[in-house]
Design a protein around this motif. Structure first.
Motif, short mmCIF file in Angstrom:
data_model
loop_
_atom_site.label_atom_id
_atom_site.label_comp_id
_atom_site.label_asym_id
_atom_site.label_seq_id
_atom_site.Cartn_x
_atom_site.Cartn_y
_atom_site.Cartn_z
N HIS A 706 2.65 -7.61 -16.04
CA HIS A 706 3.56 -6.46 -15.98
C HIS A 706 5.00 -6.84 -16.33
CE1 HIS A 706 0.31 -5.20 -12.97
NE2 HIS A 706 0.11 -4.48 -14.07
N GLY A 707 5.12 -7.72 -17.34
CA GLY A 707 6.45 -8.08 -17.81
C GLY A 707 7.18 -9.03 -16.91
N ARG A 708 6.51 -9.65 -15.95
CA ARG A 708 7.14 -10.59 -15.02
C ARG A 708 6.46 -11.95 -15.14
NH1 ARG A 708 7.65 -5.53 -13.39
NH2 ARG A 708 9.41 -4.90 -12.07
N ALA A 709 7.21 -12.98 -14.82
CA ALA A 709 6.70 -14.34 -15.01
C ALA A 709 5.73 -14.74 -13.90
CB ALA A 709 7.86 -15.34 -15.05
N HIS A 710 5.80 -14.05 -12.78
CA HIS A 710 4.92 -14.37 -11.65
C HIS A 710 4.09 -13.15 -11.29
CE1 HIS A 710 7.87 -17.60 -11.31
NE2 HIS A 710 6.99 -18.26 -10.55
N SER A 711 2.97 -13.42 -10.63
CA SER A 711 2.10 -12.34 -10.20
C SER A 711 1.29 -12.78 -9.00
CB SER A 711 1.17 -11.89 -11.32
OG SER A 711 0.30 -12.95 -11.71
N ILE A 712 0.73 -11.82 -8.30
CA ILE A 712 -0.21 -12.09 -7.22
C ILE A 712 -1.54 -11.43 -7.58
CG2 ILE A 712 1.51 -12.36 -5.40
CD1 ILE A 712 0.98 -9.49 -4.54
N ALA A 713 -2.63 -12.09 -7.25
CA ALA A 713 -3.97 -11.54 -7.48
C ALA A 713 -4.46 -10.96 -6.17
CB ALA A 713 -4.91 -12.62 -7.98
N VAL A 714 -4.75 -9.67 -6.17
CA VAL A 714 -5.10 -8.99 -4.93
C VAL A 714 -6.38 -8.19 -5.12
CG1 VAL A 714 -2.68 -8.83 -4.22
CG2 VAL A 714 -3.73 -6.94 -5.50
N LEU A 715 -6.94 -7.78 -4.01
CA LEU A 715 -8.06 -6.86 -4.01
C LEU A 715 -7.53 -5.46 -3.72
CD1 LEU A 715 -11.05 -6.00 -3.90
CD2 LEU A 715 -11.09 -6.75 -1.51
N LEU A 716 -7.75 -4.56 -4.65
CA LEU A 716 -7.38 -3.16 -4.43
C LEU A 716 -8.62 -2.42 -3.99
CD1 LEU A 716 -5.05 -2.42 -7.51
CD2 LEU A 716 -4.45 -3.29 -5.23
N PRO A 717 -8.68 -1.97 -2.75
CA PRO A 717 -9.87 -1.28 -2.25
C PRO A 717 -10.08 0.05 -2.97
CG PRO A 717 -8.43 -2.00 -0.46
CD PRO A 717 -7.64 -2.13 -1.72
N PRO A 718 -11.25 0.63 -2.83
CA PRO A 718 -11.55 1.89 -3.53
C PRO A 718 -10.79 3.06 -2.91
CG PRO A 718 -13.37 1.30 -2.07
CD PRO A 718 -12.42 0.14 -2.06
N LEU A 719 -10.26 3.91 -3.78
CA LEU A 719 -9.57 5.13 -3.33
C LEU A 719 -8.62 4.82 -2.19
CD1 LEU A 719 -12.62 7.59 -3.41
CD2 LEU A 719 -10.78 7.42 -5.10
N ALA A 720 -7.74 3.87 -2.45
CA ALA A 720 -6.93 3.36 -1.34
C ALA A 720 -5.52 3.02 -1.80
CB ALA A 720 -7.59 2.14 -0.72
N LEU A 721 -4.63 2.98 -0.80
CA LEU A 721 -3.26 2.52 -1.00
C LEU A 721 -3.03 1.33 -0.08
CD1 LEU A 721 -0.02 4.36 -1.56
CD2 LEU A 721 -0.15 3.05 0.56
N VAL A 722 -2.43 0.28 -0.63
CA VAL A 722 -2.11 -0.91 0.16
C VAL A 722 -0.64 -1.22 0.00
CG1 VAL A 722 -4.40 -1.93 0.19
CG2 VAL A 722 -2.89 -2.38 -1.74
N VAL A 723 -0.06 -1.79 1.05
CA VAL A 723 1.35 -2.16 1.07
C VAL A 723 1.45 -3.64 1.40
CG1 VAL A 723 3.62 -1.71 2.07
CG2 VAL A 723 1.98 0.17 1.84
N PHE A 724 2.24 -4.36 0.59
CA PHE A 724 2.47 -5.79 0.80
C PHE A 724 3.94 -6.03 1.09
CE2 PHE A 724 -1.10 -5.39 -2.13
CZ PHE A 724 -2.04 -6.27 -1.61
N GLU A 725 4.18 -7.09 1.87
CA GLU A 725 5.54 -7.46 2.24
C GLU A 725 5.74 -8.95 1.97
OE1 GLU A 725 8.25 -6.29 5.97
OE2 GLU A 725 6.55 -7.55 6.51
N PRO A 726 6.88 -9.35 1.39
CA PRO A 726 7.15 -10.78 1.25
C PRO A 726 7.18 -11.46 2.61
CG PRO A 726 8.72 -9.47 -0.03
CD PRO A 726 7.97 -8.53 0.85
N MET A 727 6.64 -12.64 2.70
CA MET A 727 6.57 -13.32 3.99
C MET A 727 7.96 -13.56 4.57
SD MET A 727 3.42 -13.74 4.88
CE MET A 727 3.38 -15.09 6.06
N GLU A 728 8.97 -13.71 3.70
CA GLU A 728 10.32 -13.91 4.20
C GLU A 728 10.81 -12.71 5.02
OE1 GLU A 728 9.91 -16.13 0.31
OE2 GLU A 728 9.25 -14.24 1.21
N ASP A 729 10.23 -11.54 4.70
CA ASP A 729 10.64 -10.32 5.41
C ASP A 729 9.66 -9.95 6.51
OD1 ASP A 729 11.89 -8.63 2.44
OD2 ASP A 729 12.80 -10.11 3.76
N ALA A 730 8.67 -10.82 6.77
CA ALA A 730 7.68 -10.50 7.79
C ALA A 730 8.35 -10.35 9.15
CB ALA A 730 6.62 -11.60 7.84
N ARG A 731 7.83 -9.45 9.97
CA ARG A 731 8.46 -9.19 11.26
C ARG A 731 7.45 -9.31 12.37
NH1 ARG A 731 12.19 -4.23 9.06
NH2 ARG A 731 12.90 -5.38 7.28
#
Length: 731
Positions: A706-731
């Motif tokens: 997507h035009g960026r030098a880095h990426s993450i490989a994730v599992l996108l579940p069916p008919l679903a929305l997922v939210v990720f947070e950088p670990m530095e911002d984990a609470r």
């Protein structure tokens, strides 16, 4: 100084144009004072000194209809008559000691009347309406009504056996206002105005446009009520600001829940249940469909006859105050729908109020809504603008509400709204814009900003009118927020399609970001989308039951993570199956089903994340708060984006609108680091298949995507929305 036959005839037939010229105390040429009273139903009247109760005179009955008069003793030749009371013996056997309403001078100041006539009085309800008060030590109620074209106006009610002859009013000619102080009329008394039009014809009894309370329908009288005296809510400005989380639970009070006997819950029952429920689900605000008085339940409150009166369906006005307190005690802001766009033609209300088109435009090409069979306010008229602006300020100042949602703004802005050629009149410049309505809305929003600081006004406006939420000083209409109807229509259109066809409509979802920051938007999934044959949200979703619930979770996730404040209609938070019925409670028994509880828990967790993570709300209305990762993967029906809080913290959101899991799907990110999944609509907790990325952090790799030098490989579940947070911002 006996009264002449013409005056007597006009009085006893209830047609005298100037009652103060003949009733009450009057001085004769010889210096003596005469007293005159019209008391239908009386058989004897005496004047008693006040205080003291010494008899001053016995009245002579001049007409069998109840006209009495008497001269006072020659010794009463002072510049003013002695203070007196009327002791009245009634034909039915009762006796009253009454102050004489025609012994009191005008009580409304000339300055207030001039300001009302000029349209500069922001609170005309302080001048007009029914005001319990004391005058010269006498308890009573001052009544005032605007009816410039009436030949005569009288106030009738419980205090005078509803007899229009008893209390004809004084006309204040310059303003077209009629006023009268009625001694002994008290809080709780019912009343109306009896008008004769300019030709002397009796009109239907009219309710008070400025009444603070009204009878329970189908009765239509106004009720004398004290003005609410409330302190403004603490934190109103902070709750409502653009960078605060604003998540609104929209409610129709009559059908949220019902009493065991099927009737409406009262204000106190609602206060005990509704605010706590909305707060527990994490909403920041409640929004009520109109609570102003209205005669027809089937209008849902949108055909208002009492712009200043909380509906008596739920109890007295004081109960409404306790409900407001309960909302604020739960930390909720309270918004109400407010309707200045139209009003019903009920004979007891505003329609042809004094026999002329007073509140409405006279020409039906300007003054009639075909869609709703209602009348349109004459926005060009000073007194009508004051009436509407005063109503808005009344709810925000006197009741301490947090904001208003203005209904049907588009119908106000355009003279050709829902009209065919030849059915509308252009403005003075030949255009289709209603310039008077534009001026009213700007005046309204300016007044709210100066007189109700911290309150907000949101517009239901469905067109491309520019600058709806831009300040008036910058040429806008001055609203704080605008409903994003385009987002709603496009979103529902795509989500209702079978997933196999969504790839062909992918851009209809991403298109909302083209204009997402042109206004301060609220994203509405409102009552209008689940009624009139449109079906409930869950029933709009395609597929079998599992897919319907998954699609609904994805839809709500898209709403909560998309830029813009949130609004959800009651019942949608637990997947109400039936279309909304204003005349029945929601189907709360559905929460016995784990799938419906899962939707409710999903909404609860969406609200929690939205409130806790500034990345999801702090820049809701600003372009810097959003960044596309993937907007064009139509083949896989995947959308991915970043939300930013403007302070360096971000969340990554991905949406998969197909029933196929996407394993190893690469999402471009802005640099190295680890990400963790913090919300997943496919979790078992919500009724999903429990696919996702919850076993551990996902590390960014130096793999372009997507035009960026880095990426993450994730599992996108069916008919679903997922939210990720950088670990530095984990609470």
């Amino acid at each position: 100084m006996l009264l002449g036959s013409d005056d007597i005839d006009a009085l006893v037939t209830g047609r005298h144009r100037d009652p103060f010229a003949v009733l009450g105390p009057h001085r004769a040429a010889d210096g003596r004072w005469w007293l005159r009273a019209l008391l239908p139903g009386a058989v004897a009247v005496e004047a008693l000194s006040h205080p003291g109760g010494r008899r001053l005179a016995s009245f002579e009955q001049r007409d069998e209809a109840g006209l009495f008069e008497t001269p006072l003793s020659p010794r009463h030749r002072a510049d003013a008559p002695p203070p007196y009371r009327l002791r009245v013996q009634w034909a039915h056997g009762g006796r009253d000691l009454l102050a004489d309403p025609y012994a009191f001078g005008p009580l409304i100041g000339e300055g207030a009347l001039a300001a009302f006539a000029a349209g500069s009085h922001k609170r005309p309800d302080h001048v007009l309406g029914a005001h319990p008060m004391q005058a010269e030590g006498v308890a009573g109620t001052r009544f005032a009504v605007w009816a410039p074209n009436a030949q005569r106006v009288a106030v009738v009610g419980d205090f005078n056996a509803w007899d229009p002859r008893r209390h004809p009013m004084r006309l204040r000619h310059a303003a077209g206002v009629w006023e009268l102080f009625v001694p002994h009329a008290a809080i709780g008394d019912r009343y109306k105005f009896a008008l004769l039009d300019a030709q002397g014809r009796a009109l239907p009894l009219k309710a008070d446009p400025y009444a603070l309370a009204a009878e329970l329908r189908p009765a239509t009288a106004s009720v004398v009520s004290p003005r609410p005296a409330r302190s403004l809510p603490a934190g109103r400005a902070e709750r409502n600001q653009r960078r605060a989380p604003v998540s609104i639970y929209e409610v129709h009070l009559g059908s949220w829940q019902r009493a065991d006997d099927g009737g409406f819950l009262g204000w106190d029952e609602l206060a005990a249940r509704l605010p706590a429920y909305a707060a527990e689900l994490g909403f920041t605000h409640l929004e009520l469909l109109p609570v102003a008085e209205h005669p027809f339940d089937g209008s849902w409150g949108y055909q208002v006859t009492g712009q200043y009166a909380p509906s008596s369906r739920f109890g007295d006005p004081a109960g409404f105050g306790r409900f407001i307190d309960a909302c604020h005690a739960q930390g909720l802001g309270l918004l109400v729908d407010w309707v200045p766009a139209h009003f019903p033609s009920d004979a007891h209300a505003l329609a042809r109020f004094d026999g002329t088109a007073l509140y409405e435009y006279a020409d039906p090409r300007e003054g009639f809504h075909k869609d709703w069979n209602t009348l349109i306010y004459n926005f060009a008229r000073h007194e009508v603008k004051s009436f509407l602006v005063g109503s808005a300020l009344h709810w925000l100042q006197d009741w301490g509400l947090d904001g208003l949602r203005v209904d049907a703004v588009a119908s106000m802005l355009y003279r050709d709204y829902s009209r065919q050629p030849g059915e509308w009149l252009p403005n003075a410049q030949g255009g289709r814009e209603n310039l008077e309505a534009v001026a009213l809305l700007r005046e309204l929003n300016t007044a709210v900003g100066s007189d109700a600081p911290g309150a907000v006004v949101a517009a239901e406006e469905s067109t491309a009118w520019p600058g709806v939420s831009r300040p008036v000083s910058m040429g806008g209409l001055g609203f704080h927020y605008k409903w994003n109807m385009g987002w709603m229509h496009d979103t529902l259109k795509v989500f209702q399609k079978d997933p196999i066809h969504r790839r062909h409509h992918h851009n209809e979802l991403s298109f909302s970001l083209v204009y997402a920051f042109d206004e301060n938007f609220i994203l509405p999934l409102s009552h209008d989308e689940v009624v009139h044959g449109k079906g409930s949200l869950i029933n709009k979703m395609p597929g079998d039951a599992w897919q319907q619930f998954a699609n609904l979770r994805a839809l709500l996730g898209w709403q909560w993570t998309h830029p813009g404040k949130k609004l959800l209609f009651m019942g949608c938070e637990f997947a109400q199956r039936r279309e909304w019925n204003f005349d029945a409670a929601l189907d709360w028994h559905l929460l016995d089903d784990a799938r419906h509880r899962g939707i409710q828990q999903w909404v609860r967790d969406l609200n929690r994340l939205y409130r806790e993570r500034p990345a999801l709300h702090a820049r809701d209305c600003e372009a810097e708060g959003f960044e596309w990762i993937c907007a064009d993967d139509a083949a896989n029906s995947v959308l991915a984006f970043l939300r930013h809080d403007g302070e360096g913290r971000s969340l990554l959101v991905a949406l998969n609108l197909t029933p196929l899991p996407r394993e190893g799907y690469r999402l471009g990110v802005n640099g190295p680091g680890r990400w963790r999944e913090i919300l997943n609509s496919d979790a078992a907790l919500y009724g999903g298949s429990n696919l996702g990325n919850g076993l551990g952090p996902v590390a960014a790799e130096a793999v372009p995507a997507h035009g960026r030098a880095h990426s993450i490989a994730v599992l996108l579940p069916p008919l679903a929305l997922v939210v990720f947070e950088p670990m530095e911002d984990a609470r």
